[in-house]
Scaffold this motif. Structure first.
Motif, short mmCIF file in Angstrom:
data_model
loop_
_atom_site.label_atom_id
_atom_site.label_comp_id
_atom_site.label_asym_id
_atom_site.label_seq_id
_atom_site.Cartn_x
_atom_site.Cartn_y
_atom_site.Cartn_z
N ASN A 185 4.74 -3.83 9.82
CA ASN A 185 3.41 -3.41 9.37
C ASN A 185 2.55 -4.65 9.60
O ASN A 185 2.37 -5.46 8.70
CB ASN A 185 3.44 -3.02 7.89
N GLU A 219 0.49 3.91 1.59
CA GLU A 219 0.66 4.51 2.93
C GLU A 219 1.83 3.89 3.71
O GLU A 219 2.36 4.49 4.64
CB GLU A 219 -0.63 4.47 3.77
N THR A 220 2.27 2.69 3.29
CA THR A 220 3.39 2.05 3.98
C THR A 220 4.72 2.75 3.65
O THR A 220 5.73 2.52 4.30
CB THR A 220 3.40 0.54 3.65
N ASP A 273 1.69 11.09 11.33
CA ASP A 273 0.40 11.07 10.61
C ASP A 273 0.57 10.71 9.14
O ASP A 273 1.56 11.10 8.52
CB ASP A 273 -0.26 12.45 10.68
N ASP A 274 -0.44 10.04 8.61
CA ASP A 274 -0.44 9.81 7.16
C ASP A 274 -1.02 11.04 6.44
O ASP A 274 -1.33 12.06 7.08
CB ASP A 274 -1.20 8.51 6.80
N LEU A 275 -1.21 10.95 5.14
CA LEU A 275 -1.65 12.13 4.38
C LEU A 275 -3.05 12.56 4.74
O LEU A 275 -3.46 13.69 4.49
CB LEU A 275 -1.55 11.84 2.87
N SER A 276 -3.84 11.65 5.38
CA SER A 276 -5.18 12.04 5.81
C SER A 276 -5.18 12.59 7.23
O SER A 276 -6.24 12.80 7.82
CB SER A 276 -6.14 10.86 5.76
N ARG A 290 0.84 -1.20 0.00
CA ARG A 290 0.00 0.00 0.00
C ARG A 290 0.87 1.25 0.00
O ARG A 290 1.89 1.29 0.70
CB ARG A 290 -0.87 0.05 1.27
N GLU A 326 3.43 0.24 12.02
CA GLU A 326 2.26 0.87 11.37
C GLU A 326 1.03 0.40 12.15
O GLU A 326 0.92 -0.78 12.51
CB GLU A 326 2.17 0.43 9.89
N TYR A 366 -6.23 3.18 12.23
CA TYR A 366 -6.62 4.59 12.41
C TYR A 366 -7.11 4.93 13.82
O TYR A 366 -7.05 6.07 14.26
CB TYR A 366 -7.70 4.97 11.38
N LEU A 425 5.31 5.68 4.38
CA LEU A 425 5.61 6.47 5.58
C LEU A 425 6.49 5.65 6.53
O LEU A 425 7.52 6.12 7.01
CB LEU A 425 4.30 6.89 6.26
N ARG A 481 -0.48 7.01 11.91
CA ARG A 481 -0.36 5.77 11.13
C ARG A 481 0.87 4.96 11.53
O ARG A 481 0.91 3.75 11.38
CB ARG A 481 -0.30 6.15 9.65
#
Ligand SMILES: C[S@@+](CC[C@H](N)C(=O)[O-])C[C@H]1O[C@@H](n2cnc3c(N)ncnc32)[C@H](O)[C@@H]1O
Length: 272
Positions: free
Chosen positions: A179, A92-93, A259-262, A90, A234, A237, A95, A266
């Motif tokens: 993760n 998001e990983t 934090d992740d992009l949202s 993914r 990881e 939420y 990060l 994370r």
């Protein structure tokens, strides 16, 4: 039949993403998107080819992710083999990987728990030349991981092991990274069908509440750390508060969330 007519017919007939069909065309005929648009009207395809693409289309209609059909996925601009035994990497990983890359160098000894396709272990070995031991519980996933280790020529730096969370021999590490599976049973019921029905449950389900494997990693890791070792995980939420409590009660300090992009916490980093 001409390839472009087959393409048009297929996207009208089946509920599939046209971009996925172009990826399949590339896999089967070696035609890039640009080549397809310029030569698709003149390229003839055989009954055999049509049969082959239709088998793949049937899998797409069943919501199977395109990466399992092509057998590969790009992560951090590198190619990795995947199959149904491993989680599809993914974005998001990235990060977690970027924090690991900052925290490590060629002198670091790293333990990864749950490498799956191997993206994290392989990239930290390849980029930072760090030495990694990686423990995977799923034998088929371990086979894909080993194929990716060969693909990226890092077998001198990575020791892949089949075990439950920790290596069978007591070795100490500077960094433990994971993760892990972190979805709860209730979250599993509401995730996208293509994930729930096709990706491996061992890579997704963290236990009834979701944080059980994270908790086992935190409570089991202290004996595997060199002094001042760092844990990077990881997380889901909604797991920040619970994870903070378990880390504190297991003697971890300097707990930092990323934090992740949202804007969701994370990744956690903690020192032992
Ligand atoms: C969320 S996937 C992560 C895969 C990969 N590291 C990534 O980031 O894409 C979690 C991985 O942990 C493995 N795993 C689950 N339980 C485990 C356990 N008890 N011990 C070791 N590995 C485990 C799963 O098989 C899966 O490959």
């Amino acid at each position: 039949m001409k390839l472009s007519s087959f393409y048009k017919e297929s996207i009208n007939k089946h509920p599939i993403n046209p971009a996925d069909l172009l990826i399949l065309i590339n896999k089967i005929f070696g035609l890039s998107k640009e080549e397809f648009w310029s030569h698709g009207t003149s390229k003839k395809i055989s009954e055999e080819d049509i049969g082959k693409i239709n088998e793949y289309i049937a899998r797409l209609v069943e919501n199977e992710p395109i990466s399992y059909l092509t057998g590969e996925k790009e992560f951090y601009s590198e190619k990795f083999f995947v199959d149904r035994s491993v989680l599809i990497p993914r974005p998001e990983t990235e990060l977690l990987l970027e924090i690991l890359l900052k925290e490590s160098d060629r002198s670091s000894s790293i333990l990864e728990i749950g490498p799956g396709s191997g993206i994290i272990s392989i990239l930290v070995a390849k980029i930072n030349k760090a030495e990694v031991t990686a423990v995977e519980i799923n034998r088929d996933a371990l086979d894909i991981f080993k194929k990716n280790i060969q693909l990226h020529s890092v077998s001198n730096l990575i020791t892949p092991l089949l075990a439950d969370l920790f290596p069978p021999v007591k070795k100490k590490f500077d960094i433990i990274v994971s993760n892990p599976p972190y979805l709860s049973e209730s979250a599993m019921k509401i995730i996208d069908t293509n994930v729930r029905e096709h990706e491996p449950v061992t890579a997704l389900l963290g236990g009834k509440k979701g944080y059980e494997i994270i908790e086992r990693i935190i409570t089991g890791s202290p004996v595997y750390f060199n002094y001042g070792g760092k844990l990077l995980i990881e997380i889901g939420y909604d797991q920040k508060d619970y994870v903070t409590n378990i880390l504190k009660s297991n003697g971890f300090r300097d707990i930092i969330f990323y934090d992740d992009l949202s804007g969701i916490a994370r990744v956690v980093k903690a020192t032992r």
